[in-house]
Scaffold this motif. Sequence first.
Motif, PDB file in Angstrom:
ATOM      1  N   TYR A  28       0.840  -1.202   0.000  1.00 13.06           N
ATOM      2  CA  TYR A  28       0.000   0.000   0.000  1.00 13.06           C
ATOM      3  C   TYR A  28       0.878   1.256   0.000  1.00 13.06           C
ATOM      4  N   ASP A  29       1.966   1.227   0.759  1.00 12.86           N
ATOM      5  CA  ASP A  29       2.884   2.364   0.809  1.00 12.86           C
ATOM      6  C   ASP A  29       3.504   2.611  -0.567  1.00 12.86           C
ATOM      7  N   LYS A  30       3.877   1.535  -1.257  1.00 12.98           N
ATOM      8  CA  LYS A  30       4.424   1.676  -2.609  1.00 12.98           C
ATOM      9  C   LYS A  30       3.380   2.252  -3.559  1.00 12.98           C
ATOM     10  N   MET A  31       2.110   1.830  -3.398  1.00  8.06           N
ATOM     11  CA  MET A  31       1.052   2.356  -4.244  1.00  8.06           C
ATOM     12  C   MET A  31       0.882   3.863  -4.008  1.00  8.06           C
ATOM     13  N   LEU A  32       0.985   4.288  -2.745  1.00  8.73           N
ATOM     14  CA  LEU A  32       0.887   5.717  -2.438  1.00  8.73           C
ATOM     15  C   LEU A  32       2.060   6.489  -3.034  1.00  8.73           C
ATOM     16  N   ASP A  33       3.259   5.892  -3.017  1.00  6.47           N
ATOM     17  CA  ASP A  33       4.414   6.529  -3.652  1.00  6.47           C
ATOM     18  C   ASP A  33       4.159   6.720  -5.142  1.00  6.47           C
ATOM     19  N   MET A  34       3.626   5.692  -5.770  1.00  5.74           N
ATOM     20  CA  MET A  34       3.326   5.764  -7.208  1.00  5.74           C
ATOM     21  C   MET A  34       2.266   6.829  -7.478  1.00  5.74           C
ATOM     22  N   ALA A  35       1.250   6.888  -6.638  1.00  7.70           N
ATOM     23  CA  ALA A  35       0.194   7.894  -6.802  1.00  7.70           C
ATOM     24  C   ALA A  35       0.765   9.302  -6.673  1.00  7.70           C
ATOM     25  N   ASP A  36       1.704   9.499  -5.762  1.00 11.38           N
ATOM     26  CA  ASP A  36       2.349  10.807  -5.614  1.00 11.38           C
ATOM     27  C   ASP A  36       3.078  11.213  -6.889  1.00 11.38           C
ATOM     28  N   GLU A  37       3.806  10.257  -7.462  1.00 12.22           N
ATOM     29  CA  GLU A  37       4.531  10.533  -8.709  1.00 12.22           C
ATOM     30  C   GLU A  37       3.571  10.808  -9.860  1.00 12.22           C
ATOM     31  N   LEU A  38       2.503  10.038  -9.941  1.00 15.47           N
ATOM     32  CA  LEU A  38       1.514  10.251 -11.000  1.00 15.47           C
ATOM     33  C   LEU A  38       0.807  11.592 -10.831  1.00 15.47           C
ATOM     34  N   PHE A  39       0.549  11.985  -9.591  1.00 12.62           N
ATOM     35  CA  PHE A  39      -0.084  13.280  -9.323  1.00 12.62           C
ATOM     36  C   PHE A  39       0.796  14.409  -9.853  1.00 12.62           C
ATOM     37  N   LYS A  44       1.715  18.482 -14.321  1.00 12.36           N
ATOM     38  CA  LYS A  44       2.504  19.071 -15.408  1.00 12.36           C
ATOM     39  C   LYS A  44       1.705  19.168 -16.706  1.00 12.36           C
ATOM     40  N   SER A  45       0.708  18.298 -16.857  1.00 12.25           N
ATOM     41  CA  SER A  45      -0.034  18.254 -18.115  1.00 12.25           C
ATOM     42  C   SER A  45      -0.975  19.437 -18.295  1.00 12.25           C
ATOM     43  N   GLU A  46      -1.446  20.019 -17.212  1.00  7.67           N
ATOM     44  CA  GLU A  46      -2.407  21.124 -17.220  1.00  7.67           C
ATOM     45  C   GLU A  46      -3.728  20.745 -17.901  1.00  7.67           C
ATOM     46  N   LEU A  47      -3.980  19.454 -18.088  1.00 10.16           N
ATOM     47  CA  LEU A  47      -5.237  19.003 -18.679  1.00 10.16           C
ATOM     48  C   LEU A  47      -6.357  18.969 -17.646  1.00 10.16           C
ATOM     49  N   ILE A  48      -5.990  18.670 -16.415  1.00 11.38           N
ATOM     50  CA  ILE A  48      -6.966  18.626 -15.324  1.00 11.38           C
ATOM     51  C   ILE A  48      -6.544  19.673 -14.305  1.00 11.38           C
ATOM     52  N   GLU A  49      -7.316  20.737 -14.212  1.00 10.00           N
ATOM     53  CA  GLU A  49      -6.955  21.828 -13.307  1.00 10.00           C
ATOM     54  C   GLU A  49      -7.350  21.555 -11.864  1.00 10.00           C
ATOM     55  N   ASP A  50      -8.393  20.786 -11.650  1.00  9.50           N
ATOM     56  CA  ASP A  50      -8.868  20.476 -10.306  1.00  9.50           C
ATOM     57  C   ASP A  50      -7.922  19.478  -9.638  1.00  9.50           C
ATOM     58  N   GLU A  51      -7.231  19.913  -8.574  1.00 11.88           N
ATOM     59  CA  GLU A  51      -6.261  19.058  -7.906  1.00 11.88           C
ATOM     60  C   GLU A  51      -6.902  17.812  -7.295  1.00 11.88           C
ATOM     61  N   GLU A  55      -5.698  14.092  -8.056  1.00  9.36           N
ATOM     62  CA  GLU A  55      -5.369  13.139  -7.000  1.00  9.36           C
ATOM     63  C   GLU A  55      -6.178  11.854  -7.150  1.00  9.36           C
ATOM     64  N   ASP A  56      -7.475  11.992  -7.449  1.00 10.50           N
ATOM     65  CA  ASP A  56      -8.325  10.811  -7.652  1.00 10.50           C
ATOM     66  C   ASP A  56      -7.836   9.976  -8.827  1.00 10.50           C
ATOM     67  N   LEU A  57      -7.487  10.631  -9.921  1.00 10.13           N
ATOM     68  CA  LEU A  57      -6.996   9.920 -11.101  1.00 10.13           C
ATOM     69  C   LEU A  57      -5.658   9.255 -10.796  1.00 10.13           C
ATOM     70  N   ALA A  58      -4.776   9.946 -10.096  1.00  8.56           N
ATOM     71  CA  ALA A  58      -3.478   9.371  -9.733  1.00  8.56           C
ATOM     72  C   ALA A  58      -3.661   8.128  -8.865  1.00  8.56           C
ATOM     73  N   MET A  59      -4.576   8.186  -7.902  1.00  9.96           N
ATOM     74  CA  MET A  59      -4.845   7.025  -7.046  1.00  9.96           C
ATOM     75  C   MET A  59      -5.443   5.879  -7.861  1.00  9.96           C
ATOM     76  N   PHE A  60      -6.353   6.206  -8.780  1.00  9.52           N
ATOM     77  CA  PHE A  60      -6.955   5.180  -9.633  1.00  9.52           C
ATOM     78  C   PHE A  60      -5.891   4.476 -10.459  1.00  9.52           C
ATOM     79  N   LEU A  61      -5.014   5.255 -11.082  1.00  5.48           N
ATOM     80  CA  LEU A  61      -3.970   4.669 -11.920  1.00  5.48           C
ATOM     81  C   LEU A  61      -2.994   3.834 -11.090  1.00  5.48           C
TER      82      LEU A  61
END
Length: 100
Positions: A28-39, A44-51, A55-61
Amino acid sequence: MAVIVKYVVERNGEEKMTFTSKADADAYDKMLDMADELFQLLGKSELIEDEAKQEDLAMFLAHNKEELLYAIGAKRKPAPKKAKKLEAVEDADEEQEDAA
């Protein structure tokens, strides 16, 4: 009295999840690390302005890491086992029909 060992995953002083297995807590800790990196990448993409949505998309991925790796071509999907068995049965049936 029972002794219960618990593993707590904590981020920025906030308890995220509690596990009874160290392996589960580490995963689970590794998954959270990955979510942080994806966030950060999504930011950087500026496609989704709502943080919150970023965060939800990063956690999903991160939660669906295997499927993400298949989608980006970093990992191959395993061949379905049932399909292989079915093909073997069909091939055997065809061979028997050809022999007859």
